[in-house]
Write an enzyme that holds these catalytic residues in place. Structure first.
Site, PDB file in Angstrom:
ATOM      1  N   TRP A 268       1.198   3.777  12.807  1.00  5.35           N
ATOM      2  CA  TRP A 268       1.260   4.144  11.327  1.00  5.35           C
ATOM      3  C   TRP A 268       0.240   5.070  10.835  1.00  5.35           C
ATOM      4  O   TRP A 268      -0.891   5.180  11.107  1.00  5.35           O
ATOM      5  CB  TRP A 268       0.636   2.764  10.703  1.00  5.35           C
TER       6      TRP A 268
ATOM      7  N   GLU B 169       2.140  -1.487  13.886  1.00  8.20           N
ATOM      8  CA  GLU B 169       1.589  -0.532  13.105  1.00  8.20           C
ATOM      9  C   GLU B 169       0.020  -0.578  13.950  1.00  8.20           C
ATOM     10  O   GLU B 169      -0.629  -1.397  14.138  1.00  8.20           O
ATOM     11  CB  GLU B 169       1.158  -1.094  11.639  1.00  8.20           C
TER      12      GLU B 169
ATOM     13  N   ASP C 163       0.958  -1.119   0.040  1.00  9.32           N
ATOM     14  CA  ASP C 163      -0.043   0.117  -0.132  1.00  9.32           C
ATOM     15  C   ASP C 163       0.921   1.242  -0.041  1.00  9.32           C
ATOM     16  O   ASP C 163       0.870   2.095   0.974  1.00  9.32           O
ATOM     17  CB  ASP C 163      -0.987  -0.037   1.060  1.00  9.32           C
TER      18      ASP C 163
ATOM     19  N   GLU D  21       3.796  -8.111   7.153  1.00  9.84           N
ATOM     20  CA  GLU D  21       2.312  -8.801   6.896  1.00  9.84           C
ATOM     21  C   GLU D  21       2.577  -9.979   6.052  1.00  9.84           C
ATOM     22  O   GLU D  21       1.498  -9.795   5.022  1.00  9.84           O
ATOM     23  CB  GLU D  21       1.450  -7.508   6.507  1.00  9.84           C
TER      24      GLU D  21
ATOM     25  N   LYS E 295      -3.025   7.989   6.881  1.00 11.34           N
ATOM     26  CA  LYS E 295      -2.906   7.500   8.318  1.00 11.34           C
ATOM     27  C   LYS E 295      -1.764   8.511   9.106  1.00 11.34           C
ATOM     28  O   LYS E 295      -1.254   8.272  10.228  1.00 11.34           O
ATOM     29  CB  LYS E 295      -2.704   6.087   8.617  1.00 11.34           C
TER      30      LYS E 295
ATOM     31  N   TYR F  73     -10.323  -0.710  10.436  1.00 12.56           N
ATOM     32  CA  TYR F  73     -10.558  -1.883   9.610  1.00 12.56           C
ATOM     33  C   TYR F  73     -11.789  -2.649  10.394  1.00 12.56           C
ATOM     34  O   TYR F  73     -12.360  -3.447   9.607  1.00 12.56           O
ATOM     35  CB  TYR F  73      -9.476  -2.719   9.170  1.00 12.56           C
TER      36      TYR F  73
END
Length: 605
Positions: A550, A505, A160, A414, A569, A473
């Site tokens: 983050w 994060e 991202d 991740e 963010k 999220y």
């Protein structure tokens, strides 16, 4: 690989500036064989994507070409002449005249070419560099390329942040003697019997046999220790340790000598004396518990993209000092060496990360609504991917092993650590990392899908870095539920693994200037409340050792409905203006920093 430095036996010429520039679709098949036929010029260092108004350049997939004339200083006769590229994103071919002198894959680590046989002191040569931005399942980071119905090549990827490309860091021409120092490794410690004595283990590699002498100099240039031989241990009495927030650096002056005892090469490597250790659920620097406060960051700024800029370097570190941050993670790739050196000099702690981001096809399925594919398989991320990943680890450690600011290696962000095949993929990479550097802890950043119940690799690592977005999220806008989810999640990891845990994060997208009296996502108030909910959960976990928000600043991402003008963010805007969250973090982190713990105490208590 040693960074080019000016020494009594070495000289260097910086090749930054404006280069001729063209995309491959506008050139003939062999653009290095003559002057590049283009009206365009591009600055080095800088990403090329945002420089031009032509979308065909911004969206180009494949090779672009840089070219300039270079004059070799006439005083370099008899020396080895070397071209050095601090980075080329993501692959490169280098031509001197018509001759291919170097190829490299990997967008964030340096590479060199000895061009002695192809150039002459006092004369010019034509330097042409091809840079390729393509990402596949055999690159780190990975990606895939498709062809649209109208014949355009399109790059997709799972990380991202925008796939900026080009020569984003400096280019150098330097000379070194025929007999020269190739590499230096420094490992420091504290004498167990006398904590005022620092130990400095060193190892020196030369390109051919040579006598080696080393001297350690303090900040005033005074010799504090010396030794003979390519390997040895120095002892520094009344040592001044490198500490977070209070950096003290020494210089290791290395000399290679000929048969007659004359110095044929000399190189100076800065170092700091400090130790790093994981003990139980504590992270120790110089034997004292350390609590990480700071950010995941990006090399990202308007117009320059990922181009290194000293003005942003200084200003970003000033903002981190102002906000009370003592550390950062190089998310999600190695940063420019100038960044690491600045951290060394200013006592900022660094978690150093490879570019292994996007090794998770569940993200692809979630974003695109496509059927899930296994992340680790012959057709997806496989042995070739792991070989590229291993090379990325080798080059990262080779470059950054002597930086006292670097306290931990993060080998992936991740990954699909909850999927079948994860352990087979990662176990050899962890072993490689420990073999290359047995002195630093090793970690990875765990994705939301990976829990303490299904993660397959957490036991391989020293520190558990967790990425979580409860309240953004998951449980969006419901911070009470989010806080409960987060605390339960963290307790699960702590109870199962008994390792130090930190949040690598956590964050919420925030549009600056958007306000509300309610918990309304995207507002500045919500970002503050979100962070406070996370902090309450952190403070209830005994094994917790740090928090990296983050993100430090808003940054550019790929176009799409999931991101409007990039990822928001940041607690600072992309232009480095503070949001309300910056002031809230400053209040928390400066308060934490003011609580100076006694040796062995938890500074959050």
């Amino acid at each position: 690989m040693l960074k080019p430095r000016s020494t009594p036996t070495r000289e260097l010429v910086n090749l930054d500036g404006l280069w001729r520039f063209a995309v491959a679709t506008t050139t003939d098949g062999e653009p290095w064989t003559g002057p590049l036929d283009t009206r365009l010029e591009a600055p080095v260092p800088a990403s090329y994507n945002d420089l031009f108004t032509d979308s065909a350049i911004r969206d180009h997939v494949g090779w672009v070409w840089y070219q300039r004339q270079v004059r070799v200083p006439r005083g370099w006769a008899g020396e080895r002449v070397v071209l050095r590229f601090d980075a080329a994103t993501h692959g490169a071919k280098v031509y001197v005249g018509d001759v291919l002198v170097a190829e490299h894959v990997g967008g964030y680590t340096p590479f060199e070419a000895d061009v002695t046989e192809h150039v002459r002191p006092g004369e010019e040569f034509r330097l042409t560099v091809g840079v390729n931005n393509e990402l596949t399942n055999r690159t780190i980071p990975p990606g895939s390329i498709t062809v649209t119905q109208d014949g355009r090549r399109k790059q997709t990827y799972l990380h991202d942040f925008y796939n900026y490309a080009g020569l984003a860091r400096s280019v150098w021409l330097y000379c070194k003697p025929a007999v020269h120092i190739d590499d230096i490794t420094i490992v420091t410690g504290i004498d167990g019997a006398d904590e005022t004595v620092g130990t400095v283990e060193y190892s020196v590699e030369t390109n051919s046999p040579a006598a080696v002498r080393v001297r350690a100099l303090d900040a005033d240039g005074m010799e504090v220790a010396a030794g003979e031989g390519a390997n040895g241990t120095l002892r520094i009495t009344d040592v001044k340790l490198w500490r977070p927030g209070a950096a003290c650096l020494y210089d290791l002056v290395v000399e290679a000598r000929g048969d007659d005892g004359e110095v044929v090469d000399t190189y100076t490597e800065p170092f700091g004396v400090r130790t790093v250790e994981v003990r139980g659920t504590q992270f120790l620097i110089n034997g004292e518990p350390f609590y990480f406060t700071g950010f995941g960051k990006h090399e990202d700024s308007p117009v320059r993209g990922k181009g290194h800029d000293d003005a942003y370097l200084v200003h970003d570190f000033q903002l981190m000092e102002w906000i009370g941050a003592n550390s950062f993670r190089t998310a999600h790739y190695p940063y420019a060496e100038e960044v690491m050196e600045f951290a060394d000099r200013h006592g900022i702690v660094v978690i150093d990360e490879t570019a292994a981001v996007g090794l998770n096809l569940a993200v692809e399925s979630g974003l695109l609504g496509t059927p899930p594919r296994p992340t680790f398989s012959d057709d997806t991320f496989n042995d070739d991917t792991r070989a590229a990943h291993a090379q990325a680890i080798r080059e990262l450690i080779s470059r950054d092993k002597n930086h006292p600011s670097v306290v931990m290696w993060c080998i992936a962000n991740e990954p699909a650590s909850n999927e079948e095949g994860a352990r087979e993929y990662f176990e050899p990479l962890v072993a490689l990392t420990r073999k290359l550097d047995p002195t630093r802890p090793v970690t990875y950043a765990a994705v939301m899908f990976a829990t303490h119940e299904n993660d397959r690799i957490a036991d391989l690592f020293d520190v558990l870095c967790i990425n979580r977005y409860y309240g953004w999220y998951i449980a969006t806008g419901d911070l009470a539920t989010a806080e409960a989810y987060l605390e339960g999640d963290l307790r699960g990891w702590a109870e199962k693994f008994g390792k130090p845990i930190m949040m690598s994060e956590y964050g919420a997208d925030t549009q600056p200037g958007l306000h509300s009296v309610w918990d309304t996502p995207w507002t500045e108030e919500y970002q503050v409340a979100y962070l406070e909910a996370n902090h309450r959960a952190f403070d209830r976990i005994d094994a917790f050792i740090g928090e990296h928000v983050w993100n430090f600043a808003d940054f550019q991402t790929a176009n799409g409905i999931h991101r409007v003008g990039g990822n928001k963010k940041g607690v600072f805007t992309r232009e480095r203006l503070p949001k309300a969250a910056a002031h809230a973090l400053r209040a928390r982190w400066t308060s934490l920093n003011d609580r100076k713990p006694a040796h062995g105490d938890d500074h959050r208590s």
